[in-house]
Design an enzyme around this catalytic site. Structure first.
Site, mmCIF file in Angstrom:
data_model
loop_
_atom_site.group_PDB
_atom_site.id
_atom_site.type_symbol
_atom_site.label_atom_id
_atom_site.label_comp_id
_atom_site.label_asym_id
_atom_site.label_seq_id
_atom_site.Cartn_x
_atom_site.Cartn_y
_atom_site.Cartn_z
ATOM 1 N N TYR A 42 -10.962 -6.682 10.260
ATOM 2 C CA TYR A 42 -12.279 -6.942 9.679
ATOM 3 C C TYR A 42 -12.129 -7.910 8.521
ATOM 4 O O TYR A 42 -11.031 -8.128 8.027
ATOM 5 C CB TYR A 42 -12.974 -5.657 9.202
ATOM 6 N N GLU A 87 0.996 -4.584 11.046
ATOM 7 C CA GLU A 87 0.550 -3.196 10.860
ATOM 8 C C GLU A 87 1.382 -2.377 11.836
ATOM 9 O O GLU A 87 1.164 -2.414 13.045
ATOM 10 C CB GLU A 87 -0.946 -3.036 11.187
ATOM 11 N N ARG A 119 -3.037 4.699 -2.348
ATOM 12 C CA ARG A 119 -2.826 3.386 -1.739
ATOM 13 C C ARG A 119 -2.641 2.277 -2.779
ATOM 14 O O ARG A 119 -1.942 1.304 -2.561
ATOM 15 C CB ARG A 119 -4.052 3.122 -0.860
ATOM 16 N N HIS A 141 2.692 -3.761 6.679
ATOM 17 C CA HIS A 141 1.803 -2.624 6.454
ATOM 18 C C HIS A 141 1.976 -1.657 7.639
ATOM 19 O O HIS A 141 2.699 -1.965 8.578
ATOM 20 C CB HIS A 141 0.348 -3.089 6.391
ATOM 21 N N SER A 142 1.246 -0.539 7.600
ATOM 22 C CA SER A 142 1.293 0.324 8.786
ATOM 23 C C SER A 142 -0.054 0.972 9.024
ATOM 24 O O SER A 142 -0.669 1.497 8.091
ATOM 25 C CB SER A 142 2.370 1.401 8.636
ATOM 26 N N TYR A 143 -0.502 0.915 10.203
ATOM 27 C CA TYR A 143 -1.662 1.611 10.764
ATOM 28 C C TYR A 143 -2.253 0.776 11.881
ATOM 29 O O TYR A 143 -2.675 -0.352 11.661
ATOM 30 C CB TYR A 143 -2.758 1.913 9.722
ATOM 31 N N ASN A 152 -3.781 -5.535 -2.192
ATOM 32 C CA ASN A 152 -3.994 -6.518 -1.131
ATOM 33 C C ASN A 152 -5.446 -7.006 -1.100
ATOM 34 O O ASN A 152 -5.915 -7.531 -0.092
ATOM 35 C CB ASN A 152 -3.587 -5.964 0.236
ATOM 36 N N HIS A 166 0.869 -1.184 0.000
ATOM 37 C CA HIS A 166 0.000 0.000 0.000
ATOM 38 C C HIS A 166 0.902 1.229 0.000
ATOM 39 O O HIS A 166 1.606 1.512 0.979
ATOM 40 C CB HIS A 166 -0.926 -0.002 1.222
ATOM 41 N N ALA A 167 0.869 1.937 -1.111
ATOM 42 C CA ALA A 167 1.891 2.936 -1.419
ATOM 43 C C ALA A 167 2.093 3.992 -0.329
ATOM 44 O O ALA A 167 3.213 4.393 -0.036
ATOM 45 C CB ALA A 167 1.537 3.613 -2.738
ATOM 46 N N ARG A 168 1.003 4.449 0.284
ATOM 47 C CA ARG A 168 1.118 5.598 1.187
ATOM 48 C C ARG A 168 1.736 5.258 2.536
ATOM 49 O O ARG A 168 2.044 6.160 3.324
ATOM 50 C CB ARG A 168 -0.258 6.211 1.400
ATOM 51 N N GLU A 169 1.921 3.971 2.811
ATOM 52 C CA GLU A 169 2.417 3.570 4.130
ATOM 53 C C GLU A 169 3.944 3.651 4.153
ATOM 54 O O GLU A 169 4.665 2.650 4.221
ATOM 55 C CB GLU A 169 1.884 2.164 4.455
#
Lengths: 93, 310
Positions: free
Chosen positions: B249, B271, B128, B197-199, B145, B70-73
């Site tokens: 989820y 994450e 993303r 990933h990140s978040y 993803n 996911h590009a923005r991470e």
């Protein structure tokens, strides 16, 4: 270049399954162009949404009129991006 | 200009060219254990690179790690690069890393979605997806993803090309995904697949496309819990651990679901640290702390995989 001036990130806290369902309905409203950073899944689990400035009022009215609790996580996304860009420029120098 | 990985500023974010240059520098400085392989080309024809950490042997059991699908991470790319440097420089110094690389190979993909990454630097910081065009739609890109062949098109993925979680026209339609799938299949001996990933600080294992328990639930839960504890030991960052479906989820078409169903038992997704208060813009002064704590979690998993061959 896409700007995010005035866009906010809202942290929404649904307290029951009915509110989760409402948030899923909100997510399905494509014209609003909401960017769900954390999608609605279960009650009492936070949902983070980047809301474009243009529909900020619509979204807040939607939440408030249905007694869905929310807070503002990021006041202005563009301000953060500008700060990050400034840091990157400094680092490059 | 940064010259060589010793002077590279790991505590800052960088454009794609700098990251690719840093990978080349790392290879040049540690050529005895690190090499670079191209596994394909992105939609916009950028090379897809993996760093191979190997001390020799033929088709050894391997561990795959990818970041930045996911590009923005951005903190994931930064963490992966720091991790690459750490593994290369710790070989021969840290008994754990030395023993790992004497037993297994590690493949590390620092930028899994280079088109998206460049787009976040030039046009839209919050991008993303990939950058592929969808016929009959003005909207661009697929969520890479949601594009794997695991419950493809099921719950938690959108069939709307304008959505950030659009699953794409068919499984593996995205060349970035297809290239990894082909690599994993052709290698044939990948024993662990870790996606970064990140978040919101999670460490997850299958499934995401369905909410049933996997056969290896107890073992993966134990490994993930141990990794989360190791990670927390540095700065106290708390992770939630569990299957994707219950921890976050239901989401179909995810990478670790496909790898698990393909037979890679140790399939997990991180994450990374991001409380949400900075969105996907984790302040640069948190890059190295994030990488350091993540390394402790990663190392716990790597050691476990090394010690539990199957």
């Amino acid at each position: 270049l896409e700007t995010f001036a005035g866009d906010q990130v809202l942290r929404v806290e649904p307290c029951n399954e009915a509110q989760v369902r409402l948030l899923k309905q909100l997510q399905a409203r494509e014209p609003l162009q909401l960017d769900f950073w954390r999608s609605p899944a279960n009650a009492n689990e936070a949902v983070d949404i980047r809301v474009p400035f243009a529909c900020l009022q619509d979204v807040k009215v939607f939440l408030e009129s249905r007694q869905i609790k929310y807070s503002i996580l990021i006041e202005d996304v563009q301000a953060l991006i500008d700060e990050e860009t400034r840091e990157m420029n400094l680092s490059e120098r | 200009k940064e010259r060589g990985s010793r002077s590279f500023n790991y505590g800052a974010y960088h454009p794609l060219e700098s990251i690719y240059q840093a990978m080349d520098d790392l290879v040049a400085e540690h050529s005895e254990i690190v090499s670079k392989q191209q596994i394909g080309e992105s939609y916009e024809q950028r090379p897809l690179y993996v760093l191979k950490f190997s001390t020799g042997g033929k088709n050894r059991p391997a561990i795959w790690i990818d970041a930045g699908i996911h590009a923005r991470e951005w903190v994931t790319h930064a963490t992966a690069l720091w991790t690459a440097k750490k593994m290369a420089s710790d070989y021969g110094q840290d008994p754990s890393v030395t023993s790992l690389l004497n037993t297994m190979d590690v493949f590390l993909m620092v930028v899994a979605n280079p088109d998206g990454y460049v787009f976040t630097h030039t046009k839209n910081r919050m991008w993303r997806k990939t950058r592929s065009k969808t016929p009959d739609s003005s909207c661009i890109g697929v969520d890479p993803n949601r594009n794997w062949d695991a419950g493809f098109g099921g719950p938690g993925a959108s069939d709307n090309p304008c959505s950030d979680s659009y699953h794409g026209p068919k499984p593996n339609s995205e060349v970035e995904v297809r290239s990894i799938v082909e690599f994993i299949k052709s290698h044939g001996n990948v024993k662990a697949f870790l996606s970064i990933h990140s978040y919101s600080q999670l460490l997850m294992f299958p499934y995401g496309y369905q909410c049933s328990e996997i056969n290896d639930y107890a073992e993966l839960d134990d490994v993930a819990q141990a990794a989360a504890n190791a990670l927390a030991s540095l700065y106290g960052t708390q992770y939630r651990v569990g299957p994707i479906c219950s921890v976050i989820y239901q989401a179909s078409g995810g990478s670790i679901d496909w790898t698990y169903d393909y037979g890679i038992k140790y399939s997990l997704a991180f994450e990374l640290r991001d409380t949400g208060h900075y969105g996907f813009l984790l302040p640069a002064n948190q890059i190295i702390p994030t990488a350091q704590e993540t390394w402790l979690g990663l190392k716990t998993i790597l050691e476990y995989v090394r010690d539990h061959p199957y």
